[in-house]
Design a protein around this motif. Structure first.
Motif, short mmCIF file in Angstrom:
data_model
loop_
_atom_site.label_atom_id
_atom_site.label_comp_id
_atom_site.label_asym_id
_atom_site.label_seq_id
_atom_site.Cartn_x
_atom_site.Cartn_y
_atom_site.Cartn_z
N PRO A 225 0.92 -1.22 -0.06
CA PRO A 225 -0.04 -0.12 0.08
C PRO A 225 0.97 1.26 -0.02
O PRO A 225 1.72 1.38 0.70
CB PRO A 225 -0.79 0.04 1.24
CG PRO A 225 -0.88 -1.67 1.49
CD PRO A 225 0.48 -2.09 1.12
N PRO A 226 0.51 2.37 -0.98
CA PRO A 226 1.26 3.47 -0.94
C PRO A 226 1.62 4.19 0.34
O PRO A 226 2.55 4.90 0.58
CB PRO A 226 0.49 4.35 -2.06
CG PRO A 226 -0.32 3.34 -2.77
CD PRO A 226 -0.47 2.21 -1.79
N SER A 227 0.56 4.04 1.21
CA SER A 227 0.55 4.84 2.55
C SER A 227 1.66 4.24 3.51
O SER A 227 2.07 4.95 4.42
CB SER A 227 -0.81 5.04 3.13
OG SER A 227 -1.26 3.72 3.45
N LEU A 228 2.10 3.04 3.27
CA LEU A 228 2.88 2.38 4.00
C LEU A 228 4.26 2.12 3.60
O LEU A 228 5.31 1.98 4.30
CB LEU A 228 2.66 0.81 4.15
CG LEU A 228 1.08 0.73 5.16
CD1 LEU A 228 0.87 -0.81 5.08
CD2 LEU A 228 0.91 1.42 6.27
N ARG A 229 4.63 2.53 2.41
CA ARG A 229 6.03 2.66 1.75
C ARG A 229 7.05 3.19 2.68
O ARG A 229 8.08 2.84 2.67
CB ARG A 229 5.90 3.20 0.15
CG ARG A 229 5.15 2.02 -0.56
CD ARG A 229 5.11 2.57 -2.23
NE ARG A 229 4.07 1.83 -2.64
CZ ARG A 229 3.48 2.28 -4.03
NH1 ARG A 229 3.81 3.25 -4.73
NH2 ARG A 229 2.64 1.20 -4.67
N ALA A 230 6.79 4.38 2.96
CA ALA A 230 7.99 5.23 3.67
C ALA A 230 8.28 4.55 4.84
O ALA A 230 9.25 4.01 5.11
CB ALA A 230 7.67 6.69 3.78
N TRP A 231 7.26 4.17 5.79
CA TRP A 231 7.75 3.51 7.18
C TRP A 231 8.02 2.35 6.94
O TRP A 231 9.12 1.90 7.56
CB TRP A 231 6.26 3.61 7.92
CG TRP A 231 5.50 4.89 8.59
CD1 TRP A 231 4.73 5.57 8.27
CD2 TRP A 231 6.43 5.41 9.65
NE1 TRP A 231 4.71 6.72 9.15
CE2 TRP A 231 5.74 6.31 9.92
CE3 TRP A 231 7.56 5.07 10.43
CZ2 TRP A 231 6.10 7.42 11.01
CZ3 TRP A 231 8.26 5.70 11.55
CH2 TRP A 231 7.32 7.01 11.92
N LEU A 232 7.39 1.43 6.07
CA LEU A 232 8.12 0.19 5.79
C LEU A 232 9.46 0.12 5.35
O LEU A 232 10.43 -0.67 5.42
CB LEU A 232 7.31 -0.78 4.97
CG LEU A 232 5.88 -1.29 5.49
CD1 LEU A 232 5.05 -2.19 4.81
CD2 LEU A 232 6.11 -1.90 7.00
#
Length: 224
Positions: free
Chosen positions: A11-18
């Motif tokens: 999911p795009p919303s998780l890319r930075a954190w992950l």
């Protein structure tokens, strides 16, 4: 070509954190690998937790550990992955099916490569132990399944991140406990396996999405 595009497995919303978590996990894998390269006994951190060569767990918990361990063996792992892939294909989610195979497969392959590079052993020179492949497999499978699930729910970024990390932590902790309880690994092997999955799965998800999107774009151009 018509129809909605297949949803991203990362999911795009998780890319930075992950992405950040994957980077930190990779650093931990490397640091532990350097610290325990060529070792054939437990380290200081391992001794704080438990002596992994001792028969420290007895029935009925030992039976539980044996069952959990079987799920990480080739037969048990293949059955789990096969059932999930079939489910994805029945739901016509080909990208998800590819991600299941790739996410788990690349993680397991990475642990095997690391074992040969690090050379840490337990119970003899032929038993390479770092990182724990069983723990990496369980963590990877939990990550894959949770990422696929969070891509289809309406929760916010924070809730999704907590859900993904919690599932990975629980799966890795349970399998890691089983491996240490059975004397198959040192605790730091389990930590290394968990971190290996945390580093590999998000990167694999990103690559699967890139490849699938590129193929879809090429197909749309051909139909114009």
């Amino acid at each position: 070509m018509t129809g909605r595009p297949a949803p991203a497995v990362l999911p795009p919303s998780l890319r930075a954190w992950l992405g950040l978590i994957a980077t930190l996990a990779a650093v931990v894998v490397v640091v532990l690998g350097v610290l325990y390269a060529g070792h054939d006994e437990s380290g200081t951190v391992d001794s704080w937790i438990v002596q992994p060569t001792a028969d420290s767990v007895r029935p009925p918990w030992r039976h539980v550990a044996v069952v959990v361990d079987f799920l990480g063996e080739p037969a048990g792992a293949a059955a789990l992955v096969g059932a999930i892939v079939v489910g994805c294909l029945l739901l016509r989610r080909a990208r998800a099916a590819v991600f299941v195979v790739a996410g788990v497969g690349v993680t397991v392959g990475a642990t095997r490569l690391l074992k040969s590079l690090v050379g840490r052993t337990i119970h003899g020179e032929s038993n390479l132990s770092y990182p724990s492949g069983h723990t990496a497999f369980a963590t990877a499978l939990a990550l894959v399944m949770t990422l696929l699930a969070t891509g289809r729910i309406g929760a916010g970024r924070a809730a999704r991140t907590v859900l993904v990390l919690s599932a990975a932590l629980v799966a890795g902790a349970v399998m890691g406990w089983a491996e240490v309880a059975l004397g198959a690994h040192y605790p730091t092997d389990a930590l290394g396996g968990w971190c290996t999955a945390m580093a590999v799965v998000p990167a694999t998800a990103w690559m699967v999405d890139r490849a699938a999107d590129s193929r879809a774009d090429a197909g749309r151009r051909e139909w114009r």
